[in-house]
Design a protein around this motif. Structure first.
Motif, PDB file in Angstrom:
ATOM      1  N   GLU A  73     -11.164  17.903 -11.657  1.00 21.10           N
ATOM      2  CA  GLU A  73     -10.907  18.945 -12.667  1.00 21.10           C
ATOM      3  C   GLU A  73     -12.211  19.375 -13.343  1.00 21.10           C
ATOM      4  O   GLU A  73     -12.423  20.556 -13.608  1.00 21.10           O
ATOM      5  CB  GLU A  73      -9.886  18.462 -13.692  1.00 21.10           C
ATOM      6  CG  GLU A  73      -8.479  18.393 -13.157  1.00 21.10           C
ATOM      7  CD  GLU A  73      -8.016  19.701 -12.550  1.00 21.10           C
ATOM      8  OE1 GLU A  73      -8.140  20.756 -13.193  1.00 21.10           O
ATOM      9  OE2 GLU A  73      -7.534  19.668 -11.398  1.00 21.10           O
ATOM     10  N   ALA A  74     -13.077  18.412 -13.613  1.00 20.95           N
ATOM     11  CA  ALA A  74     -14.375  18.744 -14.209  1.00 20.95           C
ATOM     12  C   ALA A  74     -15.207  19.602 -13.253  1.00 20.95           C
ATOM     13  O   ALA A  74     -15.847  20.576 -13.661  1.00 20.95           O
ATOM     14  CB  ALA A  74     -15.128  17.468 -14.587  1.00 20.95           C
ATOM     15  N   ALA A  75     -15.190  19.248 -11.976  1.00 21.14           N
ATOM     16  CA  ALA A  75     -15.920  20.052 -10.988  1.00 21.14           C
ATOM     17  C   ALA A  75     -15.330  21.458 -10.903  1.00 21.14           C
ATOM     18  O   ALA A  75     -16.070  22.445 -10.765  1.00 21.14           O
ATOM     19  CB  ALA A  75     -15.872  19.364  -9.624  1.00 21.14           C
ATOM     20  N   ALA A  76     -14.018  21.564 -11.010  1.00 17.47           N
ATOM     21  CA  ALA A  76     -13.367  22.880 -10.947  1.00 17.47           C
ATOM     22  C   ALA A  76     -13.844  23.789 -12.071  1.00 17.47           C
ATOM     23  O   ALA A  76     -13.998  24.997 -11.871  1.00 17.47           O
ATOM     24  CB  ALA A  76     -11.848  22.718 -11.017  1.00 17.47           C
ATOM     25  N   ARG A  77     -14.110  23.233 -13.228  1.00 15.15           N
ATOM     26  CA  ARG A  77     -14.584  24.052 -14.359  1.00 15.15           C
ATOM     27  C   ARG A  77     -15.980  24.616 -14.111  1.00 15.15           C
ATOM     28  O   ARG A  77     -16.396  25.540 -14.791  1.00 15.15           O
ATOM     29  CB  ARG A  77     -14.590  23.223 -15.633  1.00 15.15           C
ATOM     30  CG  ARG A  77     -13.189  22.891 -16.069  1.00 15.15           C
ATOM     31  CD  ARG A  77     -13.209  22.320 -17.437  1.00 15.15           C
ATOM     32  NE  ARG A  77     -11.960  21.626 -17.686  1.00 15.15           N
ATOM     33  CZ  ARG A  77     -11.778  20.823 -18.699  1.00 15.15           C
ATOM     34  NH1 ARG A  77     -12.752  20.588 -19.562  1.00 15.15           N
ATOM     35  NH2 ARG A  77     -10.620  20.228 -18.868  1.00 15.15           N
ATOM     36  N   GLU A 115     -19.274  15.077 -17.182  1.00 14.89           N
ATOM     37  CA  GLU A 115     -18.810  13.810 -17.749  1.00 14.89           C
ATOM     38  C   GLU A 115     -17.878  14.051 -18.937  1.00 14.89           C
ATOM     39  O   GLU A 115     -16.847  13.373 -19.056  1.00 14.89           O
ATOM     40  CB  GLU A 115     -20.013  12.950 -18.163  1.00 14.89           C
ATOM     41  CG  GLU A 115     -19.650  11.562 -18.604  1.00 14.89           C
ATOM     42  CD  GLU A 115     -18.914  10.732 -17.567  1.00 14.89           C
ATOM     43  OE1 GLU A 115     -18.235   9.768 -17.962  1.00 14.89           O
ATOM     44  OE2 GLU A 115     -18.987  11.036 -16.355  1.00 14.89           O
ATOM     45  N   ARG A 116     -18.186  14.996 -19.784  1.00 14.38           N
ATOM     46  CA  ARG A 116     -17.287  15.323 -20.913  1.00 14.38           C
ATOM     47  C   ARG A 116     -15.960  15.878 -20.402  1.00 14.38           C
ATOM     48  O   ARG A 116     -14.891  15.456 -20.833  1.00 14.38           O
ATOM     49  CB  ARG A 116     -17.933  16.370 -21.826  1.00 14.38           C
ATOM     50  CG  ARG A 116     -18.927  15.859 -22.818  1.00 14.38           C
ATOM     51  CD  ARG A 116     -19.295  16.921 -23.840  1.00 14.38           C
ATOM     52  NE  ARG A 116     -19.558  18.234 -23.272  1.00 14.38           N
ATOM     53  CZ  ARG A 116     -20.743  18.668 -22.840  1.00 14.38           C
ATOM     54  NH1 ARG A 116     -21.795  17.867 -22.893  1.00 14.38           N
ATOM     55  NH2 ARG A 116     -20.882  19.876 -22.353  1.00 14.38           N
ATOM     56  N   ASP A 117     -16.053  16.829 -19.464  1.00 15.40           N
ATOM     57  CA  ASP A 117     -14.858  17.531 -18.991  1.00 15.40           C
ATOM     58  C   ASP A 117     -13.889  16.630 -18.241  1.00 15.40           C
ATOM     59  O   ASP A 117     -12.682  16.818 -18.319  1.00 15.40           O
ATOM     60  CB  ASP A 117     -15.243  18.705 -18.081  1.00 15.40           C
ATOM     61  CG  ASP A 117     -15.876  19.858 -18.824  1.00 15.40           C
ATOM     62  OD1 ASP A 117     -15.850  19.871 -20.077  1.00 15.40           O
ATOM     63  OD2 ASP A 117     -16.401  20.767 -18.144  1.00 15.40           O
ATOM     64  N   ARG A 118     -14.402  15.661 -17.511  1.00 14.80           N
ATOM     65  CA  ARG A 118     -13.500  14.841 -16.690  1.00 14.80           C
ATOM     66  C   ARG A 118     -12.627  13.910 -17.511  1.00 14.80           C
ATOM     67  O   ARG A 118     -11.623  13.408 -17.018  1.00 14.80           O
ATOM     68  CB  ARG A 118     -14.272  14.076 -15.620  1.00 14.80           C
ATOM     69  CG  ARG A 118     -15.022  12.874 -16.076  1.00 14.80           C
ATOM     70  CD  ARG A 118     -15.837  12.295 -14.911  1.00 14.80           C
ATOM     71  NE  ARG A 118     -16.411  11.024 -15.256  1.00 14.80           N
ATOM     72  CZ  ARG A 118     -16.109   9.892 -14.670  1.00 14.80           C
ATOM     73  NH1 ARG A 118     -15.228   9.854 -13.705  1.00 14.80           N
ATOM     74  NH2 ARG A 118     -16.693   8.779 -15.047  1.00 14.80           N
ATOM     75  N   ARG A 119     -12.981  13.706 -18.754  1.00 17.46           N
ATOM     76  CA  ARG A 119     -12.222  12.786 -19.605  1.00 17.46           C
ATOM     77  C   ARG A 119     -11.498  13.504 -20.744  1.00 17.46           C
ATOM     78  O   ARG A 119     -10.878  12.848 -21.581  1.00 17.46           O
ATOM     79  CB  ARG A 119     -13.158  11.730 -20.191  1.00 17.46           C
ATOM     80  CG  ARG A 119     -13.829  10.896 -19.137  1.00 17.46           C
ATOM     81  CD  ARG A 119     -14.817   9.923 -19.771  1.00 17.46           C
ATOM     82  NE  ARG A 119     -15.668   9.286 -18.790  1.00 17.46           N
ATOM     83  CZ  ARG A 119     -15.335   8.217 -18.089  1.00 17.46           C
ATOM     84  NH1 ARG A 119     -14.163   7.676 -18.253  1.00 17.46           N
ATOM     85  NH2 ARG A 119     -16.176   7.692 -17.227  1.00 17.46           N
ATOM     86  N   ASP A 120     -11.556  14.812 -20.781  1.00 16.39           N
ATOM     87  CA  ASP A 120     -10.994  15.507 -21.933  1.00 16.39           C
ATOM     88  C   ASP A 120      -9.492  15.767 -21.808  1.00 16.39           C
ATOM     89  O   ASP A 120      -8.877  15.530 -20.772  1.00 16.39           O
ATOM     90  CB  ASP A 120     -11.777  16.775 -22.258  1.00 16.39           C
ATOM     91  CG  ASP A 120     -11.537  17.936 -21.321  1.00 16.39           C
ATOM     92  OD1 ASP A 120     -10.644  17.870 -20.465  1.00 16.39           O
ATOM     93  OD2 ASP A 120     -12.264  18.937 -21.453  1.00 16.39           O
ATOM     94  N   GLU A 121      -8.923  16.244 -22.880  1.00 19.16           N
ATOM     95  CA  GLU A 121      -7.475  16.460 -22.976  1.00 19.16           C
ATOM     96  C   GLU A 121      -6.971  17.491 -21.963  1.00 19.16           C
ATOM     97  O   GLU A 121      -5.882  17.341 -21.411  1.00 19.16           O
ATOM     98  CB  GLU A 121      -7.156  16.908 -24.404  1.00 19.16           C
ATOM     99  CG  GLU A 121      -5.699  16.956 -24.724  1.00 19.16           C
ATOM    100  CD  GLU A 121      -5.480  17.277 -26.187  1.00 19.16           C
ATOM    101  OE1 GLU A 121      -4.817  18.295 -26.453  1.00 19.16           O
ATOM    102  OE2 GLU A 121      -5.966  16.509 -27.047  1.00 19.16           O
ATOM    103  N   ALA A 122      -7.749  18.524 -21.707  1.00 25.82           N
ATOM    104  CA  ALA A 122      -7.306  19.552 -20.757  1.00 25.82           C
ATOM    105  C   ALA A 122      -7.196  18.993 -19.340  1.00 25.82           C
ATOM    106  O   ALA A 122      -6.248  19.302 -18.611  1.00 25.82           O
ATOM    107  CB  ALA A 122      -8.266  20.751 -20.782  1.00 25.82           C
TER     108      ALA A 122
END
Length: 170
Positions: A73-77, A115-122
Motif C-alpha cells: 500500500e505504501a508503494a502504491a502511494r 515507512e510512514r505510509d506502510r504503518r498508517d491508518e489508511a
C-alpha cells in the motif's frame, strides 16, 4: 445486475489493476507470502486479463502478510504497487523489513515516506476492507480468484484462461 463496486469482488476505481483494459476482469485475493499466490500472480500477470490484486491477510498466517500488505500500500502511494509486488514475488526469500527498505530504495521511492505510509491508518483500513470484501465474495484461503461473481481457490493454468476467454466471447 448490481452497479460496479456494490457486490463482493466487483472492480472498484481505487483497485490495484493491471493488464489490458478490455481484458476479462480477474480479482485475485492474495497474500504476498503465499507461494500459491506468487504462482497465480505471475501467471495472471502474463495472461490477457485485467488483473486486480486485493489483500487477503489471514491472522492464521502470522504477522508478515500484514507487513507486506502495508508495504504494498505504501508503494502504491508512490505509483509503484506492481513493480514492488513483482519484485517481492521474484525473490520471496527477501521479505523482512531491511529487504523492504532496500527494495523501496531500488525502486526510487522516498523510503521515509514509505515507512510512514506502510504503518498508517489508511493502509490498515485498505487491508481490512480488502479482507472483508474477499470474505464476502467467498474467499476462504489464498489465492482466491473471483471472476464473474464466482470464486476459485486454485492456481489458474492455460486451460482456465482459455475457458475464461471463450466464456467472455459468448
Amino acid at each position: 445486475m448490481d452497479p460496479a463496486g456494490t457486490r463482493p469482488g466487483a472492480i472498484r476505481p481505487d483497485d490495484h489493476a493491471c493488464g489490458p483494459l478490455d481484458g476479462p476482469p480477474v480479482v485475485l485475493y492474495g497474500d504476498a507470502t503465499c507461494p500459491r499466490c506468487q504462482d497465480a500472480t505471475r501467471f495472471l500477470r502474463a495472461a490477457p486479463v485485467r488483473l486486480v490484486w486485493r489483500h487477503l491477510v489471514l491472522r492464521a498466517r502470522g504477522p508478515r502478510p500484514r507487513a507486506l500488505a502495508g508495504a504494498l500500500e505504501a508503494a502504491a502511494r508512490q505509483d509503484a504497487f506492481w513493480p514492488f509486488l513483482d519484485r517481492l514475488l521474484a525473490d520471496p526469500g527477501r521479505q523482512d523489513d531491511p529487504d523492504l527498505w532496500a527494495l523501496a530504495r531500488e525502486l526510487g521511492l522516498d523510503v521515509e515516506r514509505f515507512e510512514r505510509d506502510r504503518r498508517d491508518e489508511a493502509a490498515t483500513a485498505r487491508i481490512d476492507a480488502d479482507l472483508a470484501d474477499g470474505l464476502s465474495a467467498g474467499a476462504s484461503g489464498t489465492p482466491a480468484i473471483v471472476v464473474a461473481g464466482g470464486v476459485d481457490h486454485g492456481i489458474p493454468d492455460e486451460a482456465w484462461i482459455q475457458a475464461l476467454l471463450a466464456e467472455r466471447a459468448t
